[in-house]
Write a protein that holds these residues in place. Structure first.
Motif, PDB file in Angstrom:
ATOM      1  N   ALA A  32       0.752  -1.323  -0.182  1.00 33.13           N
ATOM      2  CA  ALA A  32       0.007   0.119   0.006  1.00 33.13           C
ATOM      3  C   ALA A  32       0.924   1.320  -0.053  1.00 33.13           C
ATOM      4  O   ALA A  32       0.371   2.196  -0.238  1.00 33.13           O
ATOM      5  CB  ALA A  32      -0.855  -0.037   1.240  1.00 33.13           C
ATOM      6  N   GLY A  33       2.192   1.152   0.557  1.00 33.23           N
ATOM      7  CA  GLY A  33       2.935   2.354   0.369  1.00 33.23           C
ATOM      8  C   GLY A  33       3.889   2.180   1.680  1.00 33.23           C
ATOM      9  O   GLY A  33       4.274   1.111   2.156  1.00 33.23           O
ATOM     10  N   ALA A  92      -4.199   2.135  -3.186  1.00 38.62           N
ATOM     11  CA  ALA A  92      -4.422   1.399  -1.977  1.00 38.62           C
ATOM     12  C   ALA A  92      -5.596   1.061  -1.070  1.00 38.62           C
ATOM     13  O   ALA A  92      -6.422   1.952  -1.342  1.00 38.62           O
ATOM     14  CB  ALA A  92      -3.339   2.023  -0.866  1.00 38.62           C
ATOM     15  N   ASP A  93      -5.842  -0.120  -0.773  1.00 38.49           N
ATOM     16  CA  ASP A  93      -6.933  -0.622  -0.275  1.00 38.49           C
ATOM     17  C   ASP A  93      -6.898  -0.169   1.186  1.00 38.49           C
ATOM     18  O   ASP A  93      -6.220  -0.599   2.313  1.00 38.49           O
ATOM     19  CB  ASP A  93      -7.293  -2.030  -0.243  1.00 38.49           C
ATOM     20  CG  ASP A  93      -8.637  -2.600   0.526  1.00 38.49           C
ATOM     21  OD1 ASP A  93      -9.270  -1.739   0.894  1.00 38.49           O
ATOM     22  OD2 ASP A  93      -8.758  -3.808   0.336  1.00 38.49           O
ATOM     23  N   LEU A  94      -7.626   1.001   1.859  1.00 38.94           N
ATOM     24  CA  LEU A  94      -7.640   1.588   2.777  1.00 38.94           C
ATOM     25  C   LEU A  94      -9.299   1.282   3.671  1.00 38.94           C
ATOM     26  O   LEU A  94      -9.229   1.848   4.534  1.00 38.94           O
ATOM     27  CB  LEU A  94      -7.587   3.111   3.008  1.00 38.94           C
ATOM     28  CG  LEU A  94      -6.228   3.471   2.171  1.00 38.94           C
ATOM     29  CD1 LEU A  94      -6.038   4.798   2.388  1.00 38.94           C
ATOM     30  CD2 LEU A  94      -4.886   2.831   2.984  1.00 38.94           C
ATOM     31  N   SER A  95      -9.726   0.080   3.343  1.00 41.77           N
ATOM     32  CA  SER A  95     -10.790  -0.286   4.133  1.00 41.77           C
ATOM     33  C   SER A  95      -9.997  -0.946   5.398  1.00 41.77           C
ATOM     34  O   SER A  95      -9.022  -1.292   5.689  1.00 41.77           O
ATOM     35  CB  SER A  95     -11.558  -1.223   3.439  1.00 41.77           C
ATOM     36  OG  SER A  95     -10.933  -2.452   3.050  1.00 41.77           O
ATOM     37  N   LEU A  96     -11.144  -1.390   6.299  1.00 41.11           N
ATOM     38  CA  LEU A  96     -10.666  -2.072   7.567  1.00 41.11           C
ATOM     39  C   LEU A  96     -10.087  -3.544   7.296  1.00 41.11           C
ATOM     40  O   LEU A  96      -8.950  -3.741   7.651  1.00 41.11           O
ATOM     41  CB  LEU A  96     -11.814  -2.294   8.390  1.00 41.11           C
ATOM     42  CG  LEU A  96     -11.308  -2.734   9.848  1.00 41.11           C
ATOM     43  CD1 LEU A  96     -10.808  -1.298  10.741  1.00 41.11           C
ATOM     44  CD2 LEU A  96     -12.786  -3.083  10.879  1.00 41.11           C
ATOM     45  N   PRO A  97     -10.621  -4.233   6.495  1.00 44.02           N
ATOM     46  CA  PRO A  97      -9.812  -5.543   5.967  1.00 44.02           C
ATOM     47  C   PRO A  97      -8.751  -5.005   5.217  1.00 44.02           C
ATOM     48  O   PRO A  97      -7.624  -5.897   5.382  1.00 44.02           O
ATOM     49  CB  PRO A  97     -10.814  -6.094   4.820  1.00 44.02           C
ATOM     50  CG  PRO A  97     -12.052  -5.761   5.480  1.00 44.02           C
ATOM     51  CD  PRO A  97     -11.832  -4.260   5.808  1.00 44.02           C
ATOM     52  N   ARG A 100      -4.800  -6.409   6.329  1.00 49.41           N
ATOM     53  CA  ARG A 100      -4.083  -7.021   5.443  1.00 49.41           C
ATOM     54  C   ARG A 100      -2.544  -6.521   5.233  1.00 49.41           C
ATOM     55  O   ARG A 100      -1.587  -7.195   5.246  1.00 49.41           O
ATOM     56  CB  ARG A 100      -4.613  -7.500   3.988  1.00 49.41           C
ATOM     57  CG  ARG A 100      -5.681  -8.579   4.025  1.00 49.41           C
ATOM     58  CD  ARG A 100      -6.038  -8.592   2.561  1.00 49.41           C
ATOM     59  NE  ARG A 100      -6.723  -7.432   1.852  1.00 49.41           N
ATOM     60  CZ  ARG A 100      -8.221  -7.315   1.963  1.00 49.41           C
ATOM     61  NH1 ARG A 100      -8.841  -8.096   2.477  1.00 49.41           N
ATOM     62  NH2 ARG A 100      -8.548  -6.208   1.347  1.00 49.41           N
ATOM     63  N   LEU A 101      -2.639  -5.192   5.261  1.00 46.53           N
ATOM     64  CA  LEU A 101      -1.395  -4.396   5.484  1.00 46.53           C
ATOM     65  C   LEU A 101      -0.527  -4.781   6.829  1.00 46.53           C
ATOM     66  O   LEU A 101       0.617  -4.980   6.712  1.00 46.53           O
ATOM     67  CB  LEU A 101      -1.633  -2.906   5.423  1.00 46.53           C
ATOM     68  CG  LEU A 101      -0.417  -2.024   5.494  1.00 46.53           C
ATOM     69  CD1 LEU A 101       0.390  -2.061   4.201  1.00 46.53           C
ATOM     70  CD2 LEU A 101      -0.780  -0.445   5.609  1.00 46.53           C
ATOM     71  N   LEU A 102      -1.303  -4.909   7.866  1.00 46.25           N
ATOM     72  CA  LEU A 102      -0.606  -5.311   9.150  1.00 46.25           C
ATOM     73  C   LEU A 102      -0.128  -6.607   9.133  1.00 46.25           C
ATOM     74  O   LEU A 102       0.868  -7.060   9.495  1.00 46.25           O
ATOM     75  CB  LEU A 102      -1.547  -5.208  10.479  1.00 46.25           C
ATOM     76  CG  LEU A 102      -1.300  -5.549  11.594  1.00 46.25           C
ATOM     77  CD1 LEU A 102       0.098  -4.641  11.942  1.00 46.25           C
ATOM     78  CD2 LEU A 102      -2.199  -5.329  12.611  1.00 46.25           C
ATOM     79  N   MET A 103      -0.749  -7.520   8.462  1.00 47.62           N
ATOM     80  CA  MET A 103      -0.451  -8.875   8.332  1.00 47.62           C
ATOM     81  C   MET A 103       0.941  -8.790   7.399  1.00 47.62           C
ATOM     82  O   MET A 103       2.003  -9.636   7.668  1.00 47.62           O
ATOM     83  CB  MET A 103      -1.320  -9.896   7.558  1.00 47.62           C
ATOM     84  CG  MET A 103      -1.023 -11.086   7.613  1.00 47.62           C
ATOM     85  SD  MET A 103      -0.888 -12.038   9.331  1.00 47.62           S
ATOM     86  CE  MET A 103       0.582 -12.842   8.975  1.00 47.62           C
TER      87      MET A 103
END
Length: 276
Positions: A7-8, A65-70, A74-77
């Motif tokens: 995402a960045g 970038a996908d900035l939804s909660l899911p 996924r970014l955290l994972m």
């Protein structure tokens, strides 16, 4: 430190060391500094603290970038995987706790235990007056959103229940710093509006996640502020009852943001969890 993810660019701190690995996850309109107090009180642990794109970040995300909660879960994972963190104790408060719940529901393999501290859960999304106000403001254009948020420069406004007033008793200096990136950077305002709109589009997501939490069979400490006005204490009880190895602790003299209001007590609870 910083790392390039899908995402960045995500900034983070890492205390290093051979001790138990703890990854701390902050909430909406917050950054990693939320955890400075507990991290300082955990010198024997490896504390890793990312600043996620939740409105107080300083590095804008890529336009697609996908900035939804899911998407942020996924970014955290991806963050855990890229740093090759294993046997992690994952700690989340406020919206950070919602992100931890999403990973729990997916059976995140790198996590050995979790700490859920006063957080969004069930139908409390957006949470309280603060969350509802932010979600409404997210309907504005990024420019108008920035004008609306200018009000938070004033301490008297930050201390209102629609802002940070019911989130922390003692953390006003920190919360004043959190809003600076979006006030000064149009790209951060763009990200924040995208986050708020994406979150608002999935009001029932945490109810669905709750249905999958009983499958999380690892130790889970639920820490709730007894005086919480934003995250109902009964939600702490409900979360604990869903978790096969759940344990509930109520903490006095704090609002939602326990890491700001009771940092040493919060660190003590994390330490006990990681060494049990």
């Amino acid at each position: 430190m910083q790392i390039e993810l899908t995402a960045g660019t995500v900034e983070y701190t890492d205390t290093g060391g051979p001790g138990p690995v703890v990854v701390f996850v902050h909430g909406l309109l917050m950054d990693g500094s939320l955890w400075d107090g507990p991290v300082a009180a955990l010198p024997g642990h490896r504390c890793v603290v990312p600043t996620l794109p939740l409105g107080a970040h300083r590095k804008p995300m890529r336009p697609g970038a996908d900035l939804s909660l899911p998407g942020i879960a996924r970014l955290l994972m991806e963050f855990l995987e890229r740093l090759d963190l294993r046997e992690v104790t994952l700690v989340g408060v406020d919206t950070g706790g919602a992100l931890v719940q999403l990973l729990m529901a997916d059976g995140v393999p790198r996590v050995s235990r979790v700490v859920l501290a006063s957080c969004d859960a069930f139908d409390n999304f957006p949470p309280g007056l603060t969350g509802k106000t932010l979600f409404l403001a997210g309907k504005l254009s990024p420019g108008l959103f920035g004008l609306f948020m200018q009000q938070l420069r004033l301490r008297m406004v930050r201390r209102l229940p629609i802002a940070f007033g019911w989130l922390t008793k003692r953390g006003d200096d920190v919360s004043a710093r959190w809003i600076r990136p979006l006030l000064h950077d149009a790209d951060i305002r763009r990200d924040t509006v995208r986050v708020l709109r994406a979150f608002a589009a999935e009001p029932g997501i945490l109810r669905e996640v709750a249905e999958r939490l009983p499958a999380f069979d690892r130790p889970a400490l639920v820490v709730w502020a007894r005086e919480d006005r934003v995250m109902p204490p009964e939600h702490g009880e409900r979360l604990t009852s869903l978790l096969p190895k759940g344990k509930l602790v109520l903490v006095d003299d704090s609002y939602t943001l326990l890491p700001l209001d009771r940092p040493e007590e919060f660190a003590r609870l994390v330490r006990e969890t990681t060494t049990a």
